[in-house]
Each structure stands twice: as C-alpha cells, then as structure tokens.
Design a protein around this motif. Sequence first.
Motif, short mmCIF file in Angstrom:
data_model
loop_
_atom_site.label_atom_id
_atom_site.label_comp_id
_atom_site.label_asym_id
_atom_site.label_seq_id
_atom_site.Cartn_x
_atom_site.Cartn_y
_atom_site.Cartn_z
N LEU A 107 6.94 -3.22 6.39
CA LEU A 107 8.34 -3.36 6.04
C LEU A 107 8.85 -2.01 5.54
CD1 LEU A 107 8.38 -6.75 4.10
CD2 LEU A 107 9.10 -6.30 6.44
N PRO A 108 10.09 -1.66 5.86
CA PRO A 108 10.62 -0.39 5.34
C PRO A 108 10.58 -0.38 3.81
CG PRO A 108 12.05 -1.27 7.04
CD PRO A 108 11.04 -2.34 6.72
N PRO A 109 10.31 0.77 3.23
CA PRO A 109 10.21 0.85 1.77
C PRO A 109 11.58 0.75 1.10
CG PRO A 109 10.05 3.03 2.72
CD PRO A 109 10.07 2.06 3.87
N ARG A 110 11.54 0.37 -0.16
CA ARG A 110 12.75 0.41 -0.98
C ARG A 110 13.02 1.87 -1.33
NH1 ARG A 110 9.53 -4.06 -2.89
NH2 ARG A 110 8.42 -2.45 -4.05
N TRP A 111 14.27 2.20 -1.58
CA TRP A 111 14.69 3.58 -1.83
C TRP A 111 13.83 4.25 -2.90
CZ3 TRP A 111 17.06 7.57 0.08
CH2 TRP A 111 17.47 8.60 -0.75
N LEU A 120 5.39 -2.84 1.78
CA LEU A 120 4.75 -4.13 2.00
C LEU A 120 4.30 -4.18 3.45
CD1 LEU A 120 7.35 -6.42 0.21
CD2 LEU A 120 5.13 -5.68 -0.66
N TRP A 121 3.21 -4.87 3.74
CA TRP A 121 2.70 -4.96 5.10
C TRP A 121 2.06 -6.32 5.32
CZ3 TRP A 121 -2.43 -6.02 5.16
CH2 TRP A 121 -3.18 -5.64 4.05
N LYS A 122 1.90 -6.65 6.59
CA LYS A 122 1.20 -7.87 6.98
C LYS A 122 0.40 -7.55 8.24
CE LYS A 122 1.76 -12.80 7.33
NZ LYS A 122 2.63 -13.90 6.97
N SER A 151 0.83 -1.20 0.00
CA SER A 151 0.00 0.00 0.00
C SER A 151 0.86 1.25 0.00
CB SER A 151 -0.90 0.04 1.24
OG SER A 151 -1.78 -1.05 1.27
N LEU A 152 0.25 2.33 -0.42
CA LEU A 152 0.88 3.64 -0.33
C LEU A 152 0.53 4.23 1.03
CD1 LEU A 152 2.39 6.03 -1.71
CD2 LEU A 152 0.13 6.85 -2.40
N PHE A 153 1.55 4.57 1.80
CA PHE A 153 1.35 5.22 3.09
C PHE A 153 1.84 6.66 2.97
CE2 PHE A 153 1.68 0.74 4.06
CZ PHE A 153 0.70 0.54 5.02
N PHE A 155 12.00 5.60 8.91
CA PHE A 155 12.21 4.27 9.47
C PHE A 155 11.87 4.24 10.96
CE2 PHE A 155 15.58 3.33 6.03
CZ PHE A 155 14.59 3.07 5.10
N GLU A 156 12.17 5.33 11.68
CA GLU A 156 11.81 5.41 13.10
C GLU A 156 10.29 5.39 13.27
OE1 GLU A 156 13.66 8.94 14.63
OE2 GLU A 156 15.68 8.14 14.31
N VAL A 157 9.59 6.11 12.42
CA VAL A 157 8.12 6.15 12.48
C VAL A 157 7.55 4.76 12.22
CG1 VAL A 157 6.03 7.04 11.36
CG2 VAL A 157 7.90 8.59 11.93
N ILE A 158 8.06 4.08 11.19
CA ILE A 158 7.59 2.74 10.86
C ILE A 158 7.87 1.79 12.02
CG2 ILE A 158 8.02 0.75 9.36
CD1 ILE A 158 8.31 2.80 7.05
#
Length: 88
Positions: free
Chosen positions: A55-59, A76-78, A15-17, A38-41
């Motif tokens: 999951l952290p996004p790709r660059w 990506l998420w679960k 998804s787009l966050f 990354f800290e927020v995630i």
Amino acid sequence: MTQPDDYDHREEGESLFEWPLDSAGLRMGAGELLDHLFEVIQHLNHTDAWPLTILPPRWGDVVVDRERRQISAVCLWKRKPIKNHKED
C-alpha cells in the motif's frame, strides 16, 4: 487451486522499504519524488515475481535522505496469493 478462504488469510504486515535515489531523483522536488515512489510501488504490485502487494505510504512515513542517496517508507503490505496453473 487456491481456495477463496486462502485469499483472505494471507500474511500481512508493516515494513520499512528502502529504494536508492539516482542522480535524477536527487534533483527532484518532494512532489516528484512521491509520484515516482508511487509509480515504483505500482510497478512492483503488478510484477508477478514480487511476492507482496504494497500500500502507498502515508505522507509522514516517507523519509528522503539525499546524503545517503535513498528514500525510505513504512508501508503496509500483504502477501500475494500463490497462482496455481491448471494444465490442460
């Protein structure tokens, strides 16, 4: 109680966050913004009230839009497992 098979069959997706950029974020460089993202995630992943593990996004999947004051990322998420509490 959650069965072991339930853990592996949780909903997942991509998804787009979007997150707002505050005035401090507007002044950050690319590396600082990624570190903050990354800290927020990581914070959301450790928050019981947040239903997803992200999951952290790709660059290339991160867009910083300073004009709109937001940072967006395709991640990506679960879905997190539902915690059942056993009462004594």
